[in-house]
Design an enzyme around this catalytic site. Structure first.
Site, PDB file in Angstrom:
ATOM      1  N   ASN A   1     -34.954   5.337   2.603  1.00  0.00           N
ATOM      2  CA  ASN A   1     -34.049   4.370   3.232  1.00  0.00           C
ATOM      3  C   ASN A   1     -32.624   4.904   3.399  1.00  0.00           C
ATOM      4  O   ASN A   1     -31.663   4.139   3.498  1.00  0.00           O
ATOM      5  CB  ASN A   1     -34.091   3.023   2.502  1.00  0.00           C
ATOM      6  CG  ASN A   1     -33.694   3.137   1.042  1.00  0.00           C
ATOM      7  OD1 ASN A   1     -33.260   4.200   0.601  1.00  0.00           O
ATOM      8  ND2 ASN A   1     -33.841   2.054   0.313  1.00  0.00           N
TER       9      ASN A   1
ATOM     10  N   LYS B   1     -28.901   9.810   1.120  1.00  0.00           N
ATOM     11  CA  LYS B   1     -30.065  10.366   0.410  1.00  0.00           C
ATOM     12  C   LYS B   1     -30.599  11.597   1.153  1.00  0.00           C
ATOM     13  O   LYS B   1     -30.231  11.845   2.312  1.00  0.00           O
ATOM     14  CB  LYS B   1     -31.143   9.283   0.291  1.00  0.00           C
ATOM     15  CG  LYS B   1     -30.696   8.077  -0.537  1.00  0.00           C
ATOM     16  CD  LYS B   1     -31.843   7.099  -0.704  1.00  0.00           C
ATOM     17  CE  LYS B   1     -31.400   5.893  -1.510  1.00  0.00           C
ATOM     18  NZ  LYS B   1     -32.542   4.975  -1.803  1.00  0.00           N
TER      19      LYS B   1
ATOM     20  N   GLU C   1     -21.602   4.586 -11.619  1.00  0.00           N
ATOM     21  CA  GLU C   1     -22.162   5.594 -10.711  1.00  0.00           C
ATOM     22  C   GLU C   1     -21.094   6.618 -10.293  1.00  0.00           C
ATOM     23  O   GLU C   1     -21.408   7.804 -10.123  1.00  0.00           O
ATOM     24  CB  GLU C   1     -22.764   4.905  -9.480  1.00  0.00           C
ATOM     25  CG  GLU C   1     -23.985   4.069  -9.844  1.00  0.00           C
ATOM     26  CD  GLU C   1     -24.465   3.194  -8.692  1.00  0.00           C
ATOM     27  OE1 GLU C   1     -24.019   3.397  -7.551  1.00  0.00           O
ATOM     28  OE2 GLU C   1     -25.312   2.308  -8.936  1.00  0.00           O
TER      29      GLU C   1
ATOM     30  N   HIS D   1     -27.816   4.919  -0.361  1.00  0.00           N
ATOM     31  CA  HIS D   1     -27.669   4.049  -1.535  1.00  0.00           C
ATOM     32  C   HIS D   1     -26.238   3.544  -1.552  1.00  0.00           C
ATOM     33  O   HIS D   1     -25.307   4.294  -1.244  1.00  0.00           O
ATOM     34  CB  HIS D   1     -27.934   4.855  -2.820  1.00  0.00           C
ATOM     35  CG  HIS D   1     -27.422   4.168  -4.044  1.00  0.00           C
ATOM     36  ND1 HIS D   1     -28.156   3.235  -4.732  1.00  0.00           N
ATOM     37  CD2 HIS D   1     -26.217   4.241  -4.674  1.00  0.00           C
ATOM     38  CE1 HIS D   1     -27.423   2.771  -5.750  1.00  0.00           C
ATOM     39  NE2 HIS D   1     -26.246   3.367  -5.737  1.00  0.00           N
TER      40      HIS D   1
ATOM     41  N   TYR E   1     -29.845   5.962 -11.850  1.00  0.00           N
ATOM     42  CA  TYR E   1     -30.853   4.899 -11.690  1.00  0.00           C
ATOM     43  C   TYR E   1     -31.266   4.321 -13.038  1.00  0.00           C
ATOM     44  O   TYR E   1     -32.431   3.972 -13.215  1.00  0.00           O
ATOM     45  CB  TYR E   1     -32.070   5.466 -10.957  1.00  0.00           C
ATOM     46  CG  TYR E   1     -31.892   5.580  -9.449  1.00  0.00           C
ATOM     47  CD1 TYR E   1     -31.467   4.491  -8.682  1.00  0.00           C
ATOM     48  CD2 TYR E   1     -32.194   6.765  -8.783  1.00  0.00           C
ATOM     49  CE1 TYR E   1     -31.328   4.592  -7.297  1.00  0.00           C
ATOM     50  CE2 TYR E   1     -32.054   6.869  -7.400  1.00  0.00           C
ATOM     51  CZ  TYR E   1     -31.627   5.771  -6.666  1.00  0.00           C
ATOM     52  OH  TYR E   1     -31.502   5.859  -5.298  1.00  0.00           O
TER      53      TYR E   1
HETATM   54  P1  AMP Z   1     -31.664  -0.366  -5.590  1.00  0.00           P
HETATM   55  O1  AMP Z   1     -31.069  -0.008  -6.912  1.00  0.00           O
HETATM   56  O2  AMP Z   1     -32.167  -1.777  -5.488  1.00  0.00           O
HETATM   57  O3  AMP Z   1     -30.793   0.080  -4.449  1.00  0.00           O
HETATM   58  O4  AMP Z   1     -32.986   0.488  -5.479  1.00  0.00           O
HETATM   59  C1  AMP Z   1     -32.878   1.855  -5.565  1.00  0.00           C
HETATM   60  C2  AMP Z   1     -33.986   2.510  -4.836  1.00  0.00           C
HETATM   61  O5  AMP Z   1     -35.178   2.352  -5.576  1.00  0.00           O
HETATM   62  C3  AMP Z   1     -34.296   1.954  -3.479  1.00  0.00           C
HETATM   63  O6  AMP Z   1     -33.403   2.396  -2.506  1.00  0.00           O
HETATM   64  C4  AMP Z   1     -35.683   2.500  -3.292  1.00  0.00           C
HETATM   65  O7  AMP Z   1     -35.650   3.876  -2.953  1.00  0.00           O
HETATM   66  C5  AMP Z   1     -36.250   2.362  -4.684  1.00  0.00           C
HETATM   67  N1  AMP Z   1     -36.932   1.091  -4.873  1.00  0.00           N
HETATM   68  C6  AMP Z   1     -36.383  -0.085  -5.198  1.00  0.00           C
HETATM   69  N2  AMP Z   1     -37.337  -1.043  -5.307  1.00  0.00           N
HETATM   70  C7  AMP Z   1     -38.514  -0.429  -5.034  1.00  0.00           C
HETATM   71  C8  AMP Z   1     -39.865  -0.847  -4.981  1.00  0.00           C
HETATM   72  N3  AMP Z   1     -40.216  -2.110  -5.233  1.00  0.00           N
HETATM   73  N4  AMP Z   1     -40.801   0.061  -4.670  1.00  0.00           N
HETATM   74  C9  AMP Z   1     -40.468   1.345  -4.445  1.00  0.00           C
HETATM   75  N5  AMP Z   1     -39.201   1.827  -4.486  1.00  0.00           N
HETATM   76  C10 AMP Z   1     -38.244   0.939  -4.764  1.00  0.00           C
END
Ligand code: AMP
Length: 148
Positions: free
Chosen positions: A125, A18, A139, A128, A58
């Site tokens: 973080n 990222k 993706e 991804h 996303y």
């Molecule tokens: P994921 O698809 O679970 O990898 O989530 C994608 C990204 O969405 C994460 O790496 C975060 O940057 C963001 N994200 C996921 N859940 C949350 C949350 N509850 N609050 C804020 N950002 C989130």
């Protein structure tokens, strides 16, 4: 763009370093973790993501409260997209990456070792990784349309 083509007999995942990881100069360290585990980087791009890229990437998060700020963050600088290959690579790379929240991610994982919380309102973080083979396939099409 790239002459890489997916082999239907192999397993792949999609990784993004990222913008926070790229900005901090951690691309090499992050990709090295993945290579040291034994997986192969088979396609790589440095890209400034568009709205369309991120809305497609996303898709499962569209409409969630954090969606717009996440898209802004993902456009705050360049990112690095990579296709990684290996047996059980989706679960293996998810395990290397660690938990979503970088404060809570276990030491030894990429997020646990290089990430922390910031008071920015958006999780930063670093990386991804696709969460399933079907997400990986979708993706990879977003970031490497010529590979499919
Ligand atoms: P994921 O698809 O679970 O990898 O989530 C994608 C990204 O969405 C994460 O790496 C975060 O940057 C963001 N994200 C996921 N859940 C949350 C949350 N509850 N609050 C804020 N950002 C989130």
């Amino acid at each position: 763009m790239s002459d890489f083509k997916l082999d239907p007999d192999k397993e792949y995942t999609l990784v993004l370093v990222k913008p926070d990881g790229y900005r901090r100069g951690l691309t090499g360290k992050i990709l090295a973790r993945i290579e040291q585990k034994g997986y192969a980087i088979v396609a790589l791009r440095i890209v400034q993501a568009t709205d369309d890229d991120l809305h497609e990437h996303y898709v499962e998060h569209r409409g969630k409260h954090f969606f717009e700020s996440m898209v802004d963050f993902m456009q705050s600088g360049k990112l690095v997209a990579a296709v990684i290959e290996g047996t059980r690579v989706v679960e293996g790379v998810r395990s290397l990456v660690g938990a979503t929240n970088p404060t809570e991610a276990a030491p030894g994982t990429i997020r646990g070792d290089y990430g922390r919380d910031y008071d920015s309102g958006q999780i930063q973080n670093l990386v991804h990784a696709a969460d399933s083979p079907s997400s990986a396939a979708r993706e990879i099409k977003v970031w490497f349309p010529d590979a499919c």
